[in-house]
Design an enzyme around this catalytic site. Structure first.
Site, short mmCIF file in Angstrom:
data_model
loop_
_atom_site.label_atom_id
_atom_site.label_comp_id
_atom_site.label_asym_id
_atom_site.label_seq_id
_atom_site.Cartn_x
_atom_site.Cartn_y
_atom_site.Cartn_z
N CYS A 153 2.12 3.73 11.46
CA CYS A 153 3.03 3.18 10.46
C CYS A 153 3.29 4.27 9.42
O CYS A 153 2.64 5.32 9.44
CB CYS A 153 2.44 1.93 9.81
SG CYS A 153 1.00 2.22 8.76
N HIS A 192 0.84 -1.19 0.00
CA HIS A 192 0.00 0.00 0.00
C HIS A 192 0.87 1.24 0.00
O HIS A 192 2.04 1.20 0.38
CB HIS A 192 -0.93 0.02 1.22
CG HIS A 192 -0.21 -0.04 2.53
ND1 HIS A 192 0.27 -1.23 3.05
CD2 HIS A 192 0.13 0.91 3.44
CE1 HIS A 192 0.85 -1.00 4.21
NE2 HIS A 192 0.79 0.29 4.46
#
Length: 719
Positions: free
Chosen positions: A224, A65
């Site tokens: 993250c 992603h």
């Protein structure tokens, strides 16, 4: 999520065999629908995110992603590969691959939906249904939430039978995968034991509740690099583990959609803190004074029960900790030695390197600004500019000498901060904000007694160690508030000052002078050998620890107001060698494109700019794909360039800049020849070594390999 995934974005039989090919296959579906405007640009962004941290998760899931300017709207594509594709998960390949694409300016609502999907991935009923589904419409409906997992006919052993690597997964990894999916409200399954907890027993006997009898309370933060997937999966896993352990656990997700701060009252009432993050925790000071476990975000996904147990153990021992340095993903949340990749398992060498790099990373901008200003001052005002009087009293607006003197003196002031900043932020990396004061004090003392770079290193380590020792002392809760502000700075500054002035300052100053004299005395073969050695180090790990040692050695030599000629030669050699690997790979992909995959050829285009800018990391994608051919070739070229740079007597006052600071380099023409020679050596070796690799009987490429192009043809790829 109805707009994010459709049947056209689902591939239930991926033909790809690598994560790069899988990402391309799914991205092509996005591009066909107009969701991605530049396929290669988007894939480069996906690869950059993947390089930060593998996106494979226990349980056979891969979630590549990224956020990209080449994405028009938040989009999700799903692919299934029965044989599995390696995305770096501990338990083996992933058979379920989700490619998540978010535009750089995605709105909060869409990102919230994507985060909801990330949480669903911890639900084994959801993943089992995706493994069992046999048509793309149903798969898309499952992911959108239009159908529930219960509506899909799932064989009893589907969760195991279709995972090609389950038999080889570690016991702990399997247990974690089960634990991550224990939200009974979602999955409807009965609770099962999580890692480290058998039959519901308490992993930390006697600490099921706080001293006042209420449930043990934990606050957690997850984050993250992109804030889309791992952030929310870690939160889900921690919440499940908290429920199983019988404690109160509240998570603050710092994702792409922003974050809602935990209520200060909730934090104040917490008995412990878990920080699972790969980017700096925002407003980390809120958690100061609590028992803290600080790990990477994947630890929050894969072993949440262990983290819960660890924070309870710290609370039982009364181990009070603080937050880490902002801006350092590797900093310790506790002010104790860094514990990121393996909890308490990191060795002292790893922690020492992290502390030192923390100081160096904050020092380098001062070196860059000061060095460039001083170099510009010499270029404009001549080589006597260092003898000019203060510009406060003798500045002529139309005089080049005055402007040169102004730049030189500003640069000199910037250089005066180098040693204090180095020491201060080494201590900061070790002990957080309480380490700043003694660190800066010790660094200033090192500057005062001419202990230089070595004195700054010693002062920072001593300051951090003293503060860490003080933090381990158990103190009454009533005085904890003044410890970071008054007590720790006072005591630690006094101790560091005494040691630097009275005990170790003079020996370190002597050692610094000896090193400086040695560098200034390097001539002939010794200088050439040093240049070759530094070139080898710069190209050995392409931006890793060995590279940083060589770079730090060079910047330490010029981190003074008037560095010697040898120090500037070393800096020139180091920068020249660091430019070689990416430039060589860019040239190799240009002159022998057939030896490289399409992705590598695209990376080669970017490597021209990265290499010219002295960003050695531009060669990492090539080294990662073919280390045995690329790294030795890069080292050979780097050694040649370093040796030639020293032989030619090229000098450099600026610590960075690549070709953009060539006007500031002494002997610039010969310097460029040294770089070109190294690039030529590396390029030739890479081309020869790749050309000698084994071919398949058909001669179509490397044995058993081939990359499928968008048109369906096969192109040979590197072995």
């Amino acid at each position: 999520m109805s707009e994010m995934i459709t049947a056209d974005l689902v591939d239930l039989d991926l033909s790809a065999d690598t994560k790069e090919a899988a990402a391309r296959a799914l991205a092509e579906r996005m591009a066909a629908l107009g969701r991605v405007t530049d396929l290669d640009g988007f894939l480069a962004d996906v690869a950059a995110r993947e390089a930060q941290m593998p996106t494979g998760l226990d349980g056979g899931i891969g979630i590549p992603h990224c956020r990209s300017e080449h994405v028009t709207e938040p989009t999700l594509a799903f692919g299934r590969k029965a044989a599995g594709i390696d995305f770096g998960a501990p338990d083996g390949p992933a058979d379920l691959i989700f490619l998540i694409a978010a535009p750089t300016g995605a709105d909060d609502a869409h990102l919230t939906i994507l985060s909801a999907l990330a949480r669903q991935l911890t639900n084994t009923a959801f993943t089992a249904a995706l493994r069992a589904v046999d048509d793309t419409e149903t798969a898309a409906a499952l992911i959108r939430g239009d159908r529930t997992p219960a509506s899909v006919d799932v064989p009893a052993d589907a969760g195991n039978a279709e995972r090609p690597e389950d038999s080889g997964a570690t016991e702990a990894g399997a247990a974690d995968a089960v634990a991550s999916a224990e939200d009974t409200a979602v999955s409807g399954t009965a609770p099962v034991p999580i890692a480290g907890v058998e039959d519901g027993s308490d992993p930390v006997p006697g600490i099921t509740a706080a001293p006042d009898g209420r449930p043990f309370r934990v606050v957690a933060v997850t984050s993250c690099p992109t804030g889309i997937a791992h952030t929310y999966m870690a939160a889900e896993s921690l919440e499940n583990a908290g429920r199983e352990a019988g404690i109160e656990l509240v998570v603050e997700t710092q994702g792409s959609a922003g974050f809602t701060r935990l209520d200060p009252a909730v934090i104040a009432a917490a008995d412990g803190v878990i920080l699972a993050h790969d980017v700096p925790v925002r407003e980390k000071e809120r958690f100061a004074g609590k028992p803290t476990v600080d790990v990477g975000v994947k630890a929050g996904i894969n072993r949440p029960a262990e983290l819960v147990a660890e924070v309870r153990e710290k609370a039982a021992r009364g181990e009070v900790t603080a937050g880490s340095a902002p801006g350092s993903a590797a900093g310790s949340a506790s002010g104790t030695p860094v514990e990121r990749t393996g909890g308490t398992g990191d060795g002292y060498g790893t922690r020492l390197r992290t502390w030192l790099m923390s100081g160096v990373s904050y020092m380098v901008p001062f070196v860059a600004a000061g060095g460039l200003l001083i170099a510009l001052g010499f270029a404009i005002g001549g080589w006597q500019v260092n003898k000019a009087p203060s510009v406060m009293d003798h500045f002529v607006w139309t005089g080049a000498d005055s402007w040169g003197a102004l730049l030189f003196q500003i640069g000199g002031v910037a250089f005066n901060f180098l040693i204090p900043v180095l020491a201060g932020y080494i201590a900061y990396g070790m002990a957080d904000r309480p380490g700043l004061v003694p660190g800066f004090v010790g660094g200033s003392i090192a500057l005062t007694i001419n202990a230089g770079f070595l004195g700054g290193l010693a002062a920072g380590l001593i300051a951090g160690g003293v503060v860490m020792a003080i933090q381990k002392v158990r103190i009454p809760a009533a005085v904890r508030g003044i410890m970071p502000v008054v007590v720790i700075p006072l005591i630690s500054s006094a101790v560091v000052g005494f040691l630097m002035f009275v005990v170790i300052g003079k020996p370190i100053a002597s050692a610094q002078k000896g090193m400086t004299d040695w560098l200034n005395g390097l001539t002939g073969a010794n200088a050439v050998l040093l240049g070759a050695l530094l070139g080898l180090m710069m190209c050995f790990d392409l931006g890793g620890p060995v590279n940083k040692v060589a770079y730090t050695f060079a910047t330490a030599g010029i981190a003074v107001a008037n560095p010697g000629d040898s120090a500037m030669k070393i800096m020139a050699a180091v920068m020249a060698a660091g430019m070689v690997p990416p430039l060589a790979m860019a040239l190799a992909t240009t002159v022998r494109a057939r030896l490289f995959t399409p992705t590598e050829r695209e990376n080669g285009k970017a490597a021209w700019v990265l290499g010219a800018s002295f960003i050695t990391e531009g060669a990492i994608p090539f080294a990662a794909a073919d280390p045995l051919r690329v790294i030795p070739s890069a080292m050979a070229g780097g050694a040649v360039t370093g040796a030639l740079s020293m032989t030619f007597g090229a000098t450099l006052r600026a610590p960075h800049g690549g070709i953009f600071v060539v006007p500031l380099i002494g002997n610039p023409f010969l310097y460029l020849i040294a770089v070109a020679a190294g690039v030529g050596v590396t390029t030739a070796l890479v081309v020869v070594l790749k050309g000698l690799r084994k071919r398949s009987p058909s001669g179509a490429g490397a044995v058993g390999t081939g990359a499928v192009s968008p048109a369906g043809s096969k192109e040979p790829v590197a072995a």
